[in-house]
Design an enzyme around this catalytic site. Sequence first.
Site, short mmCIF file in Angstrom:
data_model
loop_
_atom_site.label_atom_id
_atom_site.label_comp_id
_atom_site.label_asym_id
_atom_site.label_seq_id
_atom_site.Cartn_x
_atom_site.Cartn_y
_atom_site.Cartn_z
N LYS A 87 -11.08 -4.54 -4.18
CA LYS A 87 -11.99 -3.40 -4.15
C LYS A 87 -11.30 -2.12 -4.56
O LYS A 87 -11.89 -1.23 -5.12
CB LYS A 87 -12.46 -3.22 -2.72
CG LYS A 87 -13.88 -3.50 -2.52
CD LYS A 87 -14.41 -2.95 -1.23
CE LYS A 87 -14.13 -3.78 -0.01
NZ LYS A 87 -13.15 -3.19 0.88
N LYS A 108 -5.24 -10.46 -7.12
CA LYS A 108 -6.47 -10.61 -6.34
C LYS A 108 -7.57 -9.68 -6.88
O LYS A 108 -7.27 -8.60 -7.35
CB LYS A 108 -6.12 -10.34 -4.86
CG LYS A 108 -7.07 -9.50 -4.06
CD LYS A 108 -6.70 -9.41 -2.59
CE LYS A 108 -7.39 -8.20 -1.98
NZ LYS A 108 -7.30 -8.02 -0.57
N LYS A 151 0.81 -1.22 0.00
CA LYS A 151 0.00 0.00 0.00
C LYS A 151 0.85 1.27 0.00
O LYS A 151 0.42 2.30 -0.52
CB LYS A 151 -0.94 0.02 1.21
CG LYS A 151 -2.07 -1.00 1.12
CD LYS A 151 -3.32 -0.40 0.55
CE LYS A 151 -4.26 -1.43 -0.06
NZ LYS A 151 -5.38 -1.79 0.74
P1 AMP Z 1 -11.18 -5.69 2.02
O1 AMP Z 1 -11.95 -5.68 0.77
O2 AMP Z 1 -9.70 -5.62 1.74
O3 AMP Z 1 -11.65 -4.74 3.08
O4 AMP Z 1 -11.40 -7.15 2.60
C1 AMP Z 1 -12.58 -7.53 3.27
C2 AMP Z 1 -12.56 -9.00 3.52
O5 AMP Z 1 -12.72 -9.73 2.30
C3 AMP Z 1 -11.26 -9.52 4.13
O6 AMP Z 1 -11.57 -10.56 5.01
C4 AMP Z 1 -10.51 -10.04 2.94
O7 AMP Z 1 -9.62 -11.04 3.32
C5 AMP Z 1 -11.63 -10.58 2.05
N1 AMP Z 1 -11.29 -10.47 0.61
C6 AMP Z 1 -11.09 -9.32 -0.08
N2 AMP Z 1 -10.79 -9.58 -1.38
C7 AMP Z 1 -10.81 -10.94 -1.51
C8 AMP Z 1 -10.58 -11.85 -2.61
N3 AMP Z 1 -10.26 -11.42 -3.82
N4 AMP Z 1 -10.70 -13.17 -2.37
C9 AMP Z 1 -11.03 -13.62 -1.14
N5 AMP Z 1 -11.26 -12.83 -0.07
C10 AMP Z 1 -11.15 -11.50 -0.23
#
Ligand code: AMP
Length: 333
Positions: A199, A196, A114
Amino acid sequence: MKHIVSGIKPTGSLNLGTYLGSIKNFVELQNSYSYHHFFLFIADLHAITLPIDRQFLRKKIKELAALYLACGLKQERLSLFIQSEVPAHSHMGYLLQCFTYMGELERMTQYKEKKEQAFEGIPSSLFTYPSLMAGDILLYDAEYVPVGEDQKQHLELTRDIATRINNRFGDFFTVPEPLIPKVGARIKSLAYPEKKMSKSDTDTKGHIDLLDEPHIIRKRIRSAVTDSGADIRFDREGKPGISNLLTIYATLENVSVEAIAARYSNATYKQLKDDLAERVVKELSPIQERYRELINSRELNDILDKGRDEALKVANKKAAKLSRKLGLGRGRR
Ligand code: AMP
Ligand code: TRP
């Protein structure tokens, strides 16, 4: 009652990766862990560790809250709330910074990635993010924390911090365990299967957002990057594109990737994509319908008020208790 805690940053639109890696798991855990209370929050304090437009943030906070509920979370044994509305999170985050070492924070992969995105200097909050996250979890003495694979390192640090404090003050915190789904913990971009589905990505070609219309979902899946050759089998290294599609399918169906691979072993890429597209549309349609009912409703605000009040009670108590242990303020009067 034991607690399960998790959070999601409102930094972008929720996509299939977050849904399959986190939210869907959460919904299922509510059924299997029927003696636990769930604290689930929108991690808006984490969203400002990198610059973000305030109108955009506001919109995403509400959207995320409505989507969480639309995905099927049940109201009983659930406190859904917005992190910044429970100030004990910031307070605990600071207290835990006093127990986190520079070397530990420097090792965090998410920080290393990041900080490359910060162009006006690296905010120190990006660096101390894991202490804030540890606070989110330890405030509620969470026994389990459902997250995707990418958060495992932060969870390990949380456990180290909890143990460090327990060694000093006796059993003060519950040392939490991560709950990482076996399938679906790493959903990749449809356009770049080595990355990955995130978001915060600006290139959304490889994403399916939970609010995307059916024709977009179909288009994205049909144009997903696949691998050379024509056989369908699960092989993350040799066939990352097809393996990602199989993973998405298997997670939606709650079966193993091998089972899906076997079902399609004699099929074409096109058949797999067509069926998967319909499966995703079928999954998301009811979610989108419920979302539209909730987004501007009184019901949503009431749920967030209730969640905040429940979280405040537990969190304030724990933060005050640690403050006292540390000798802060005037102590008990
Ligand atoms: P974030 O979007 O980074 O706030 O992540 C929110 C939750 O979703 C966290 O538990 C991440 O580990 C999970 N997560 C986010 N992106 C993925 C992805 N591409 N595959 C699986 N889990 C994800
Ligand atoms: N750091 C997590 C992420 O980037 C979000 C998060 C913040 C979280 N606090 C948490 C997840 C506490 C679980 C528990 O995805």
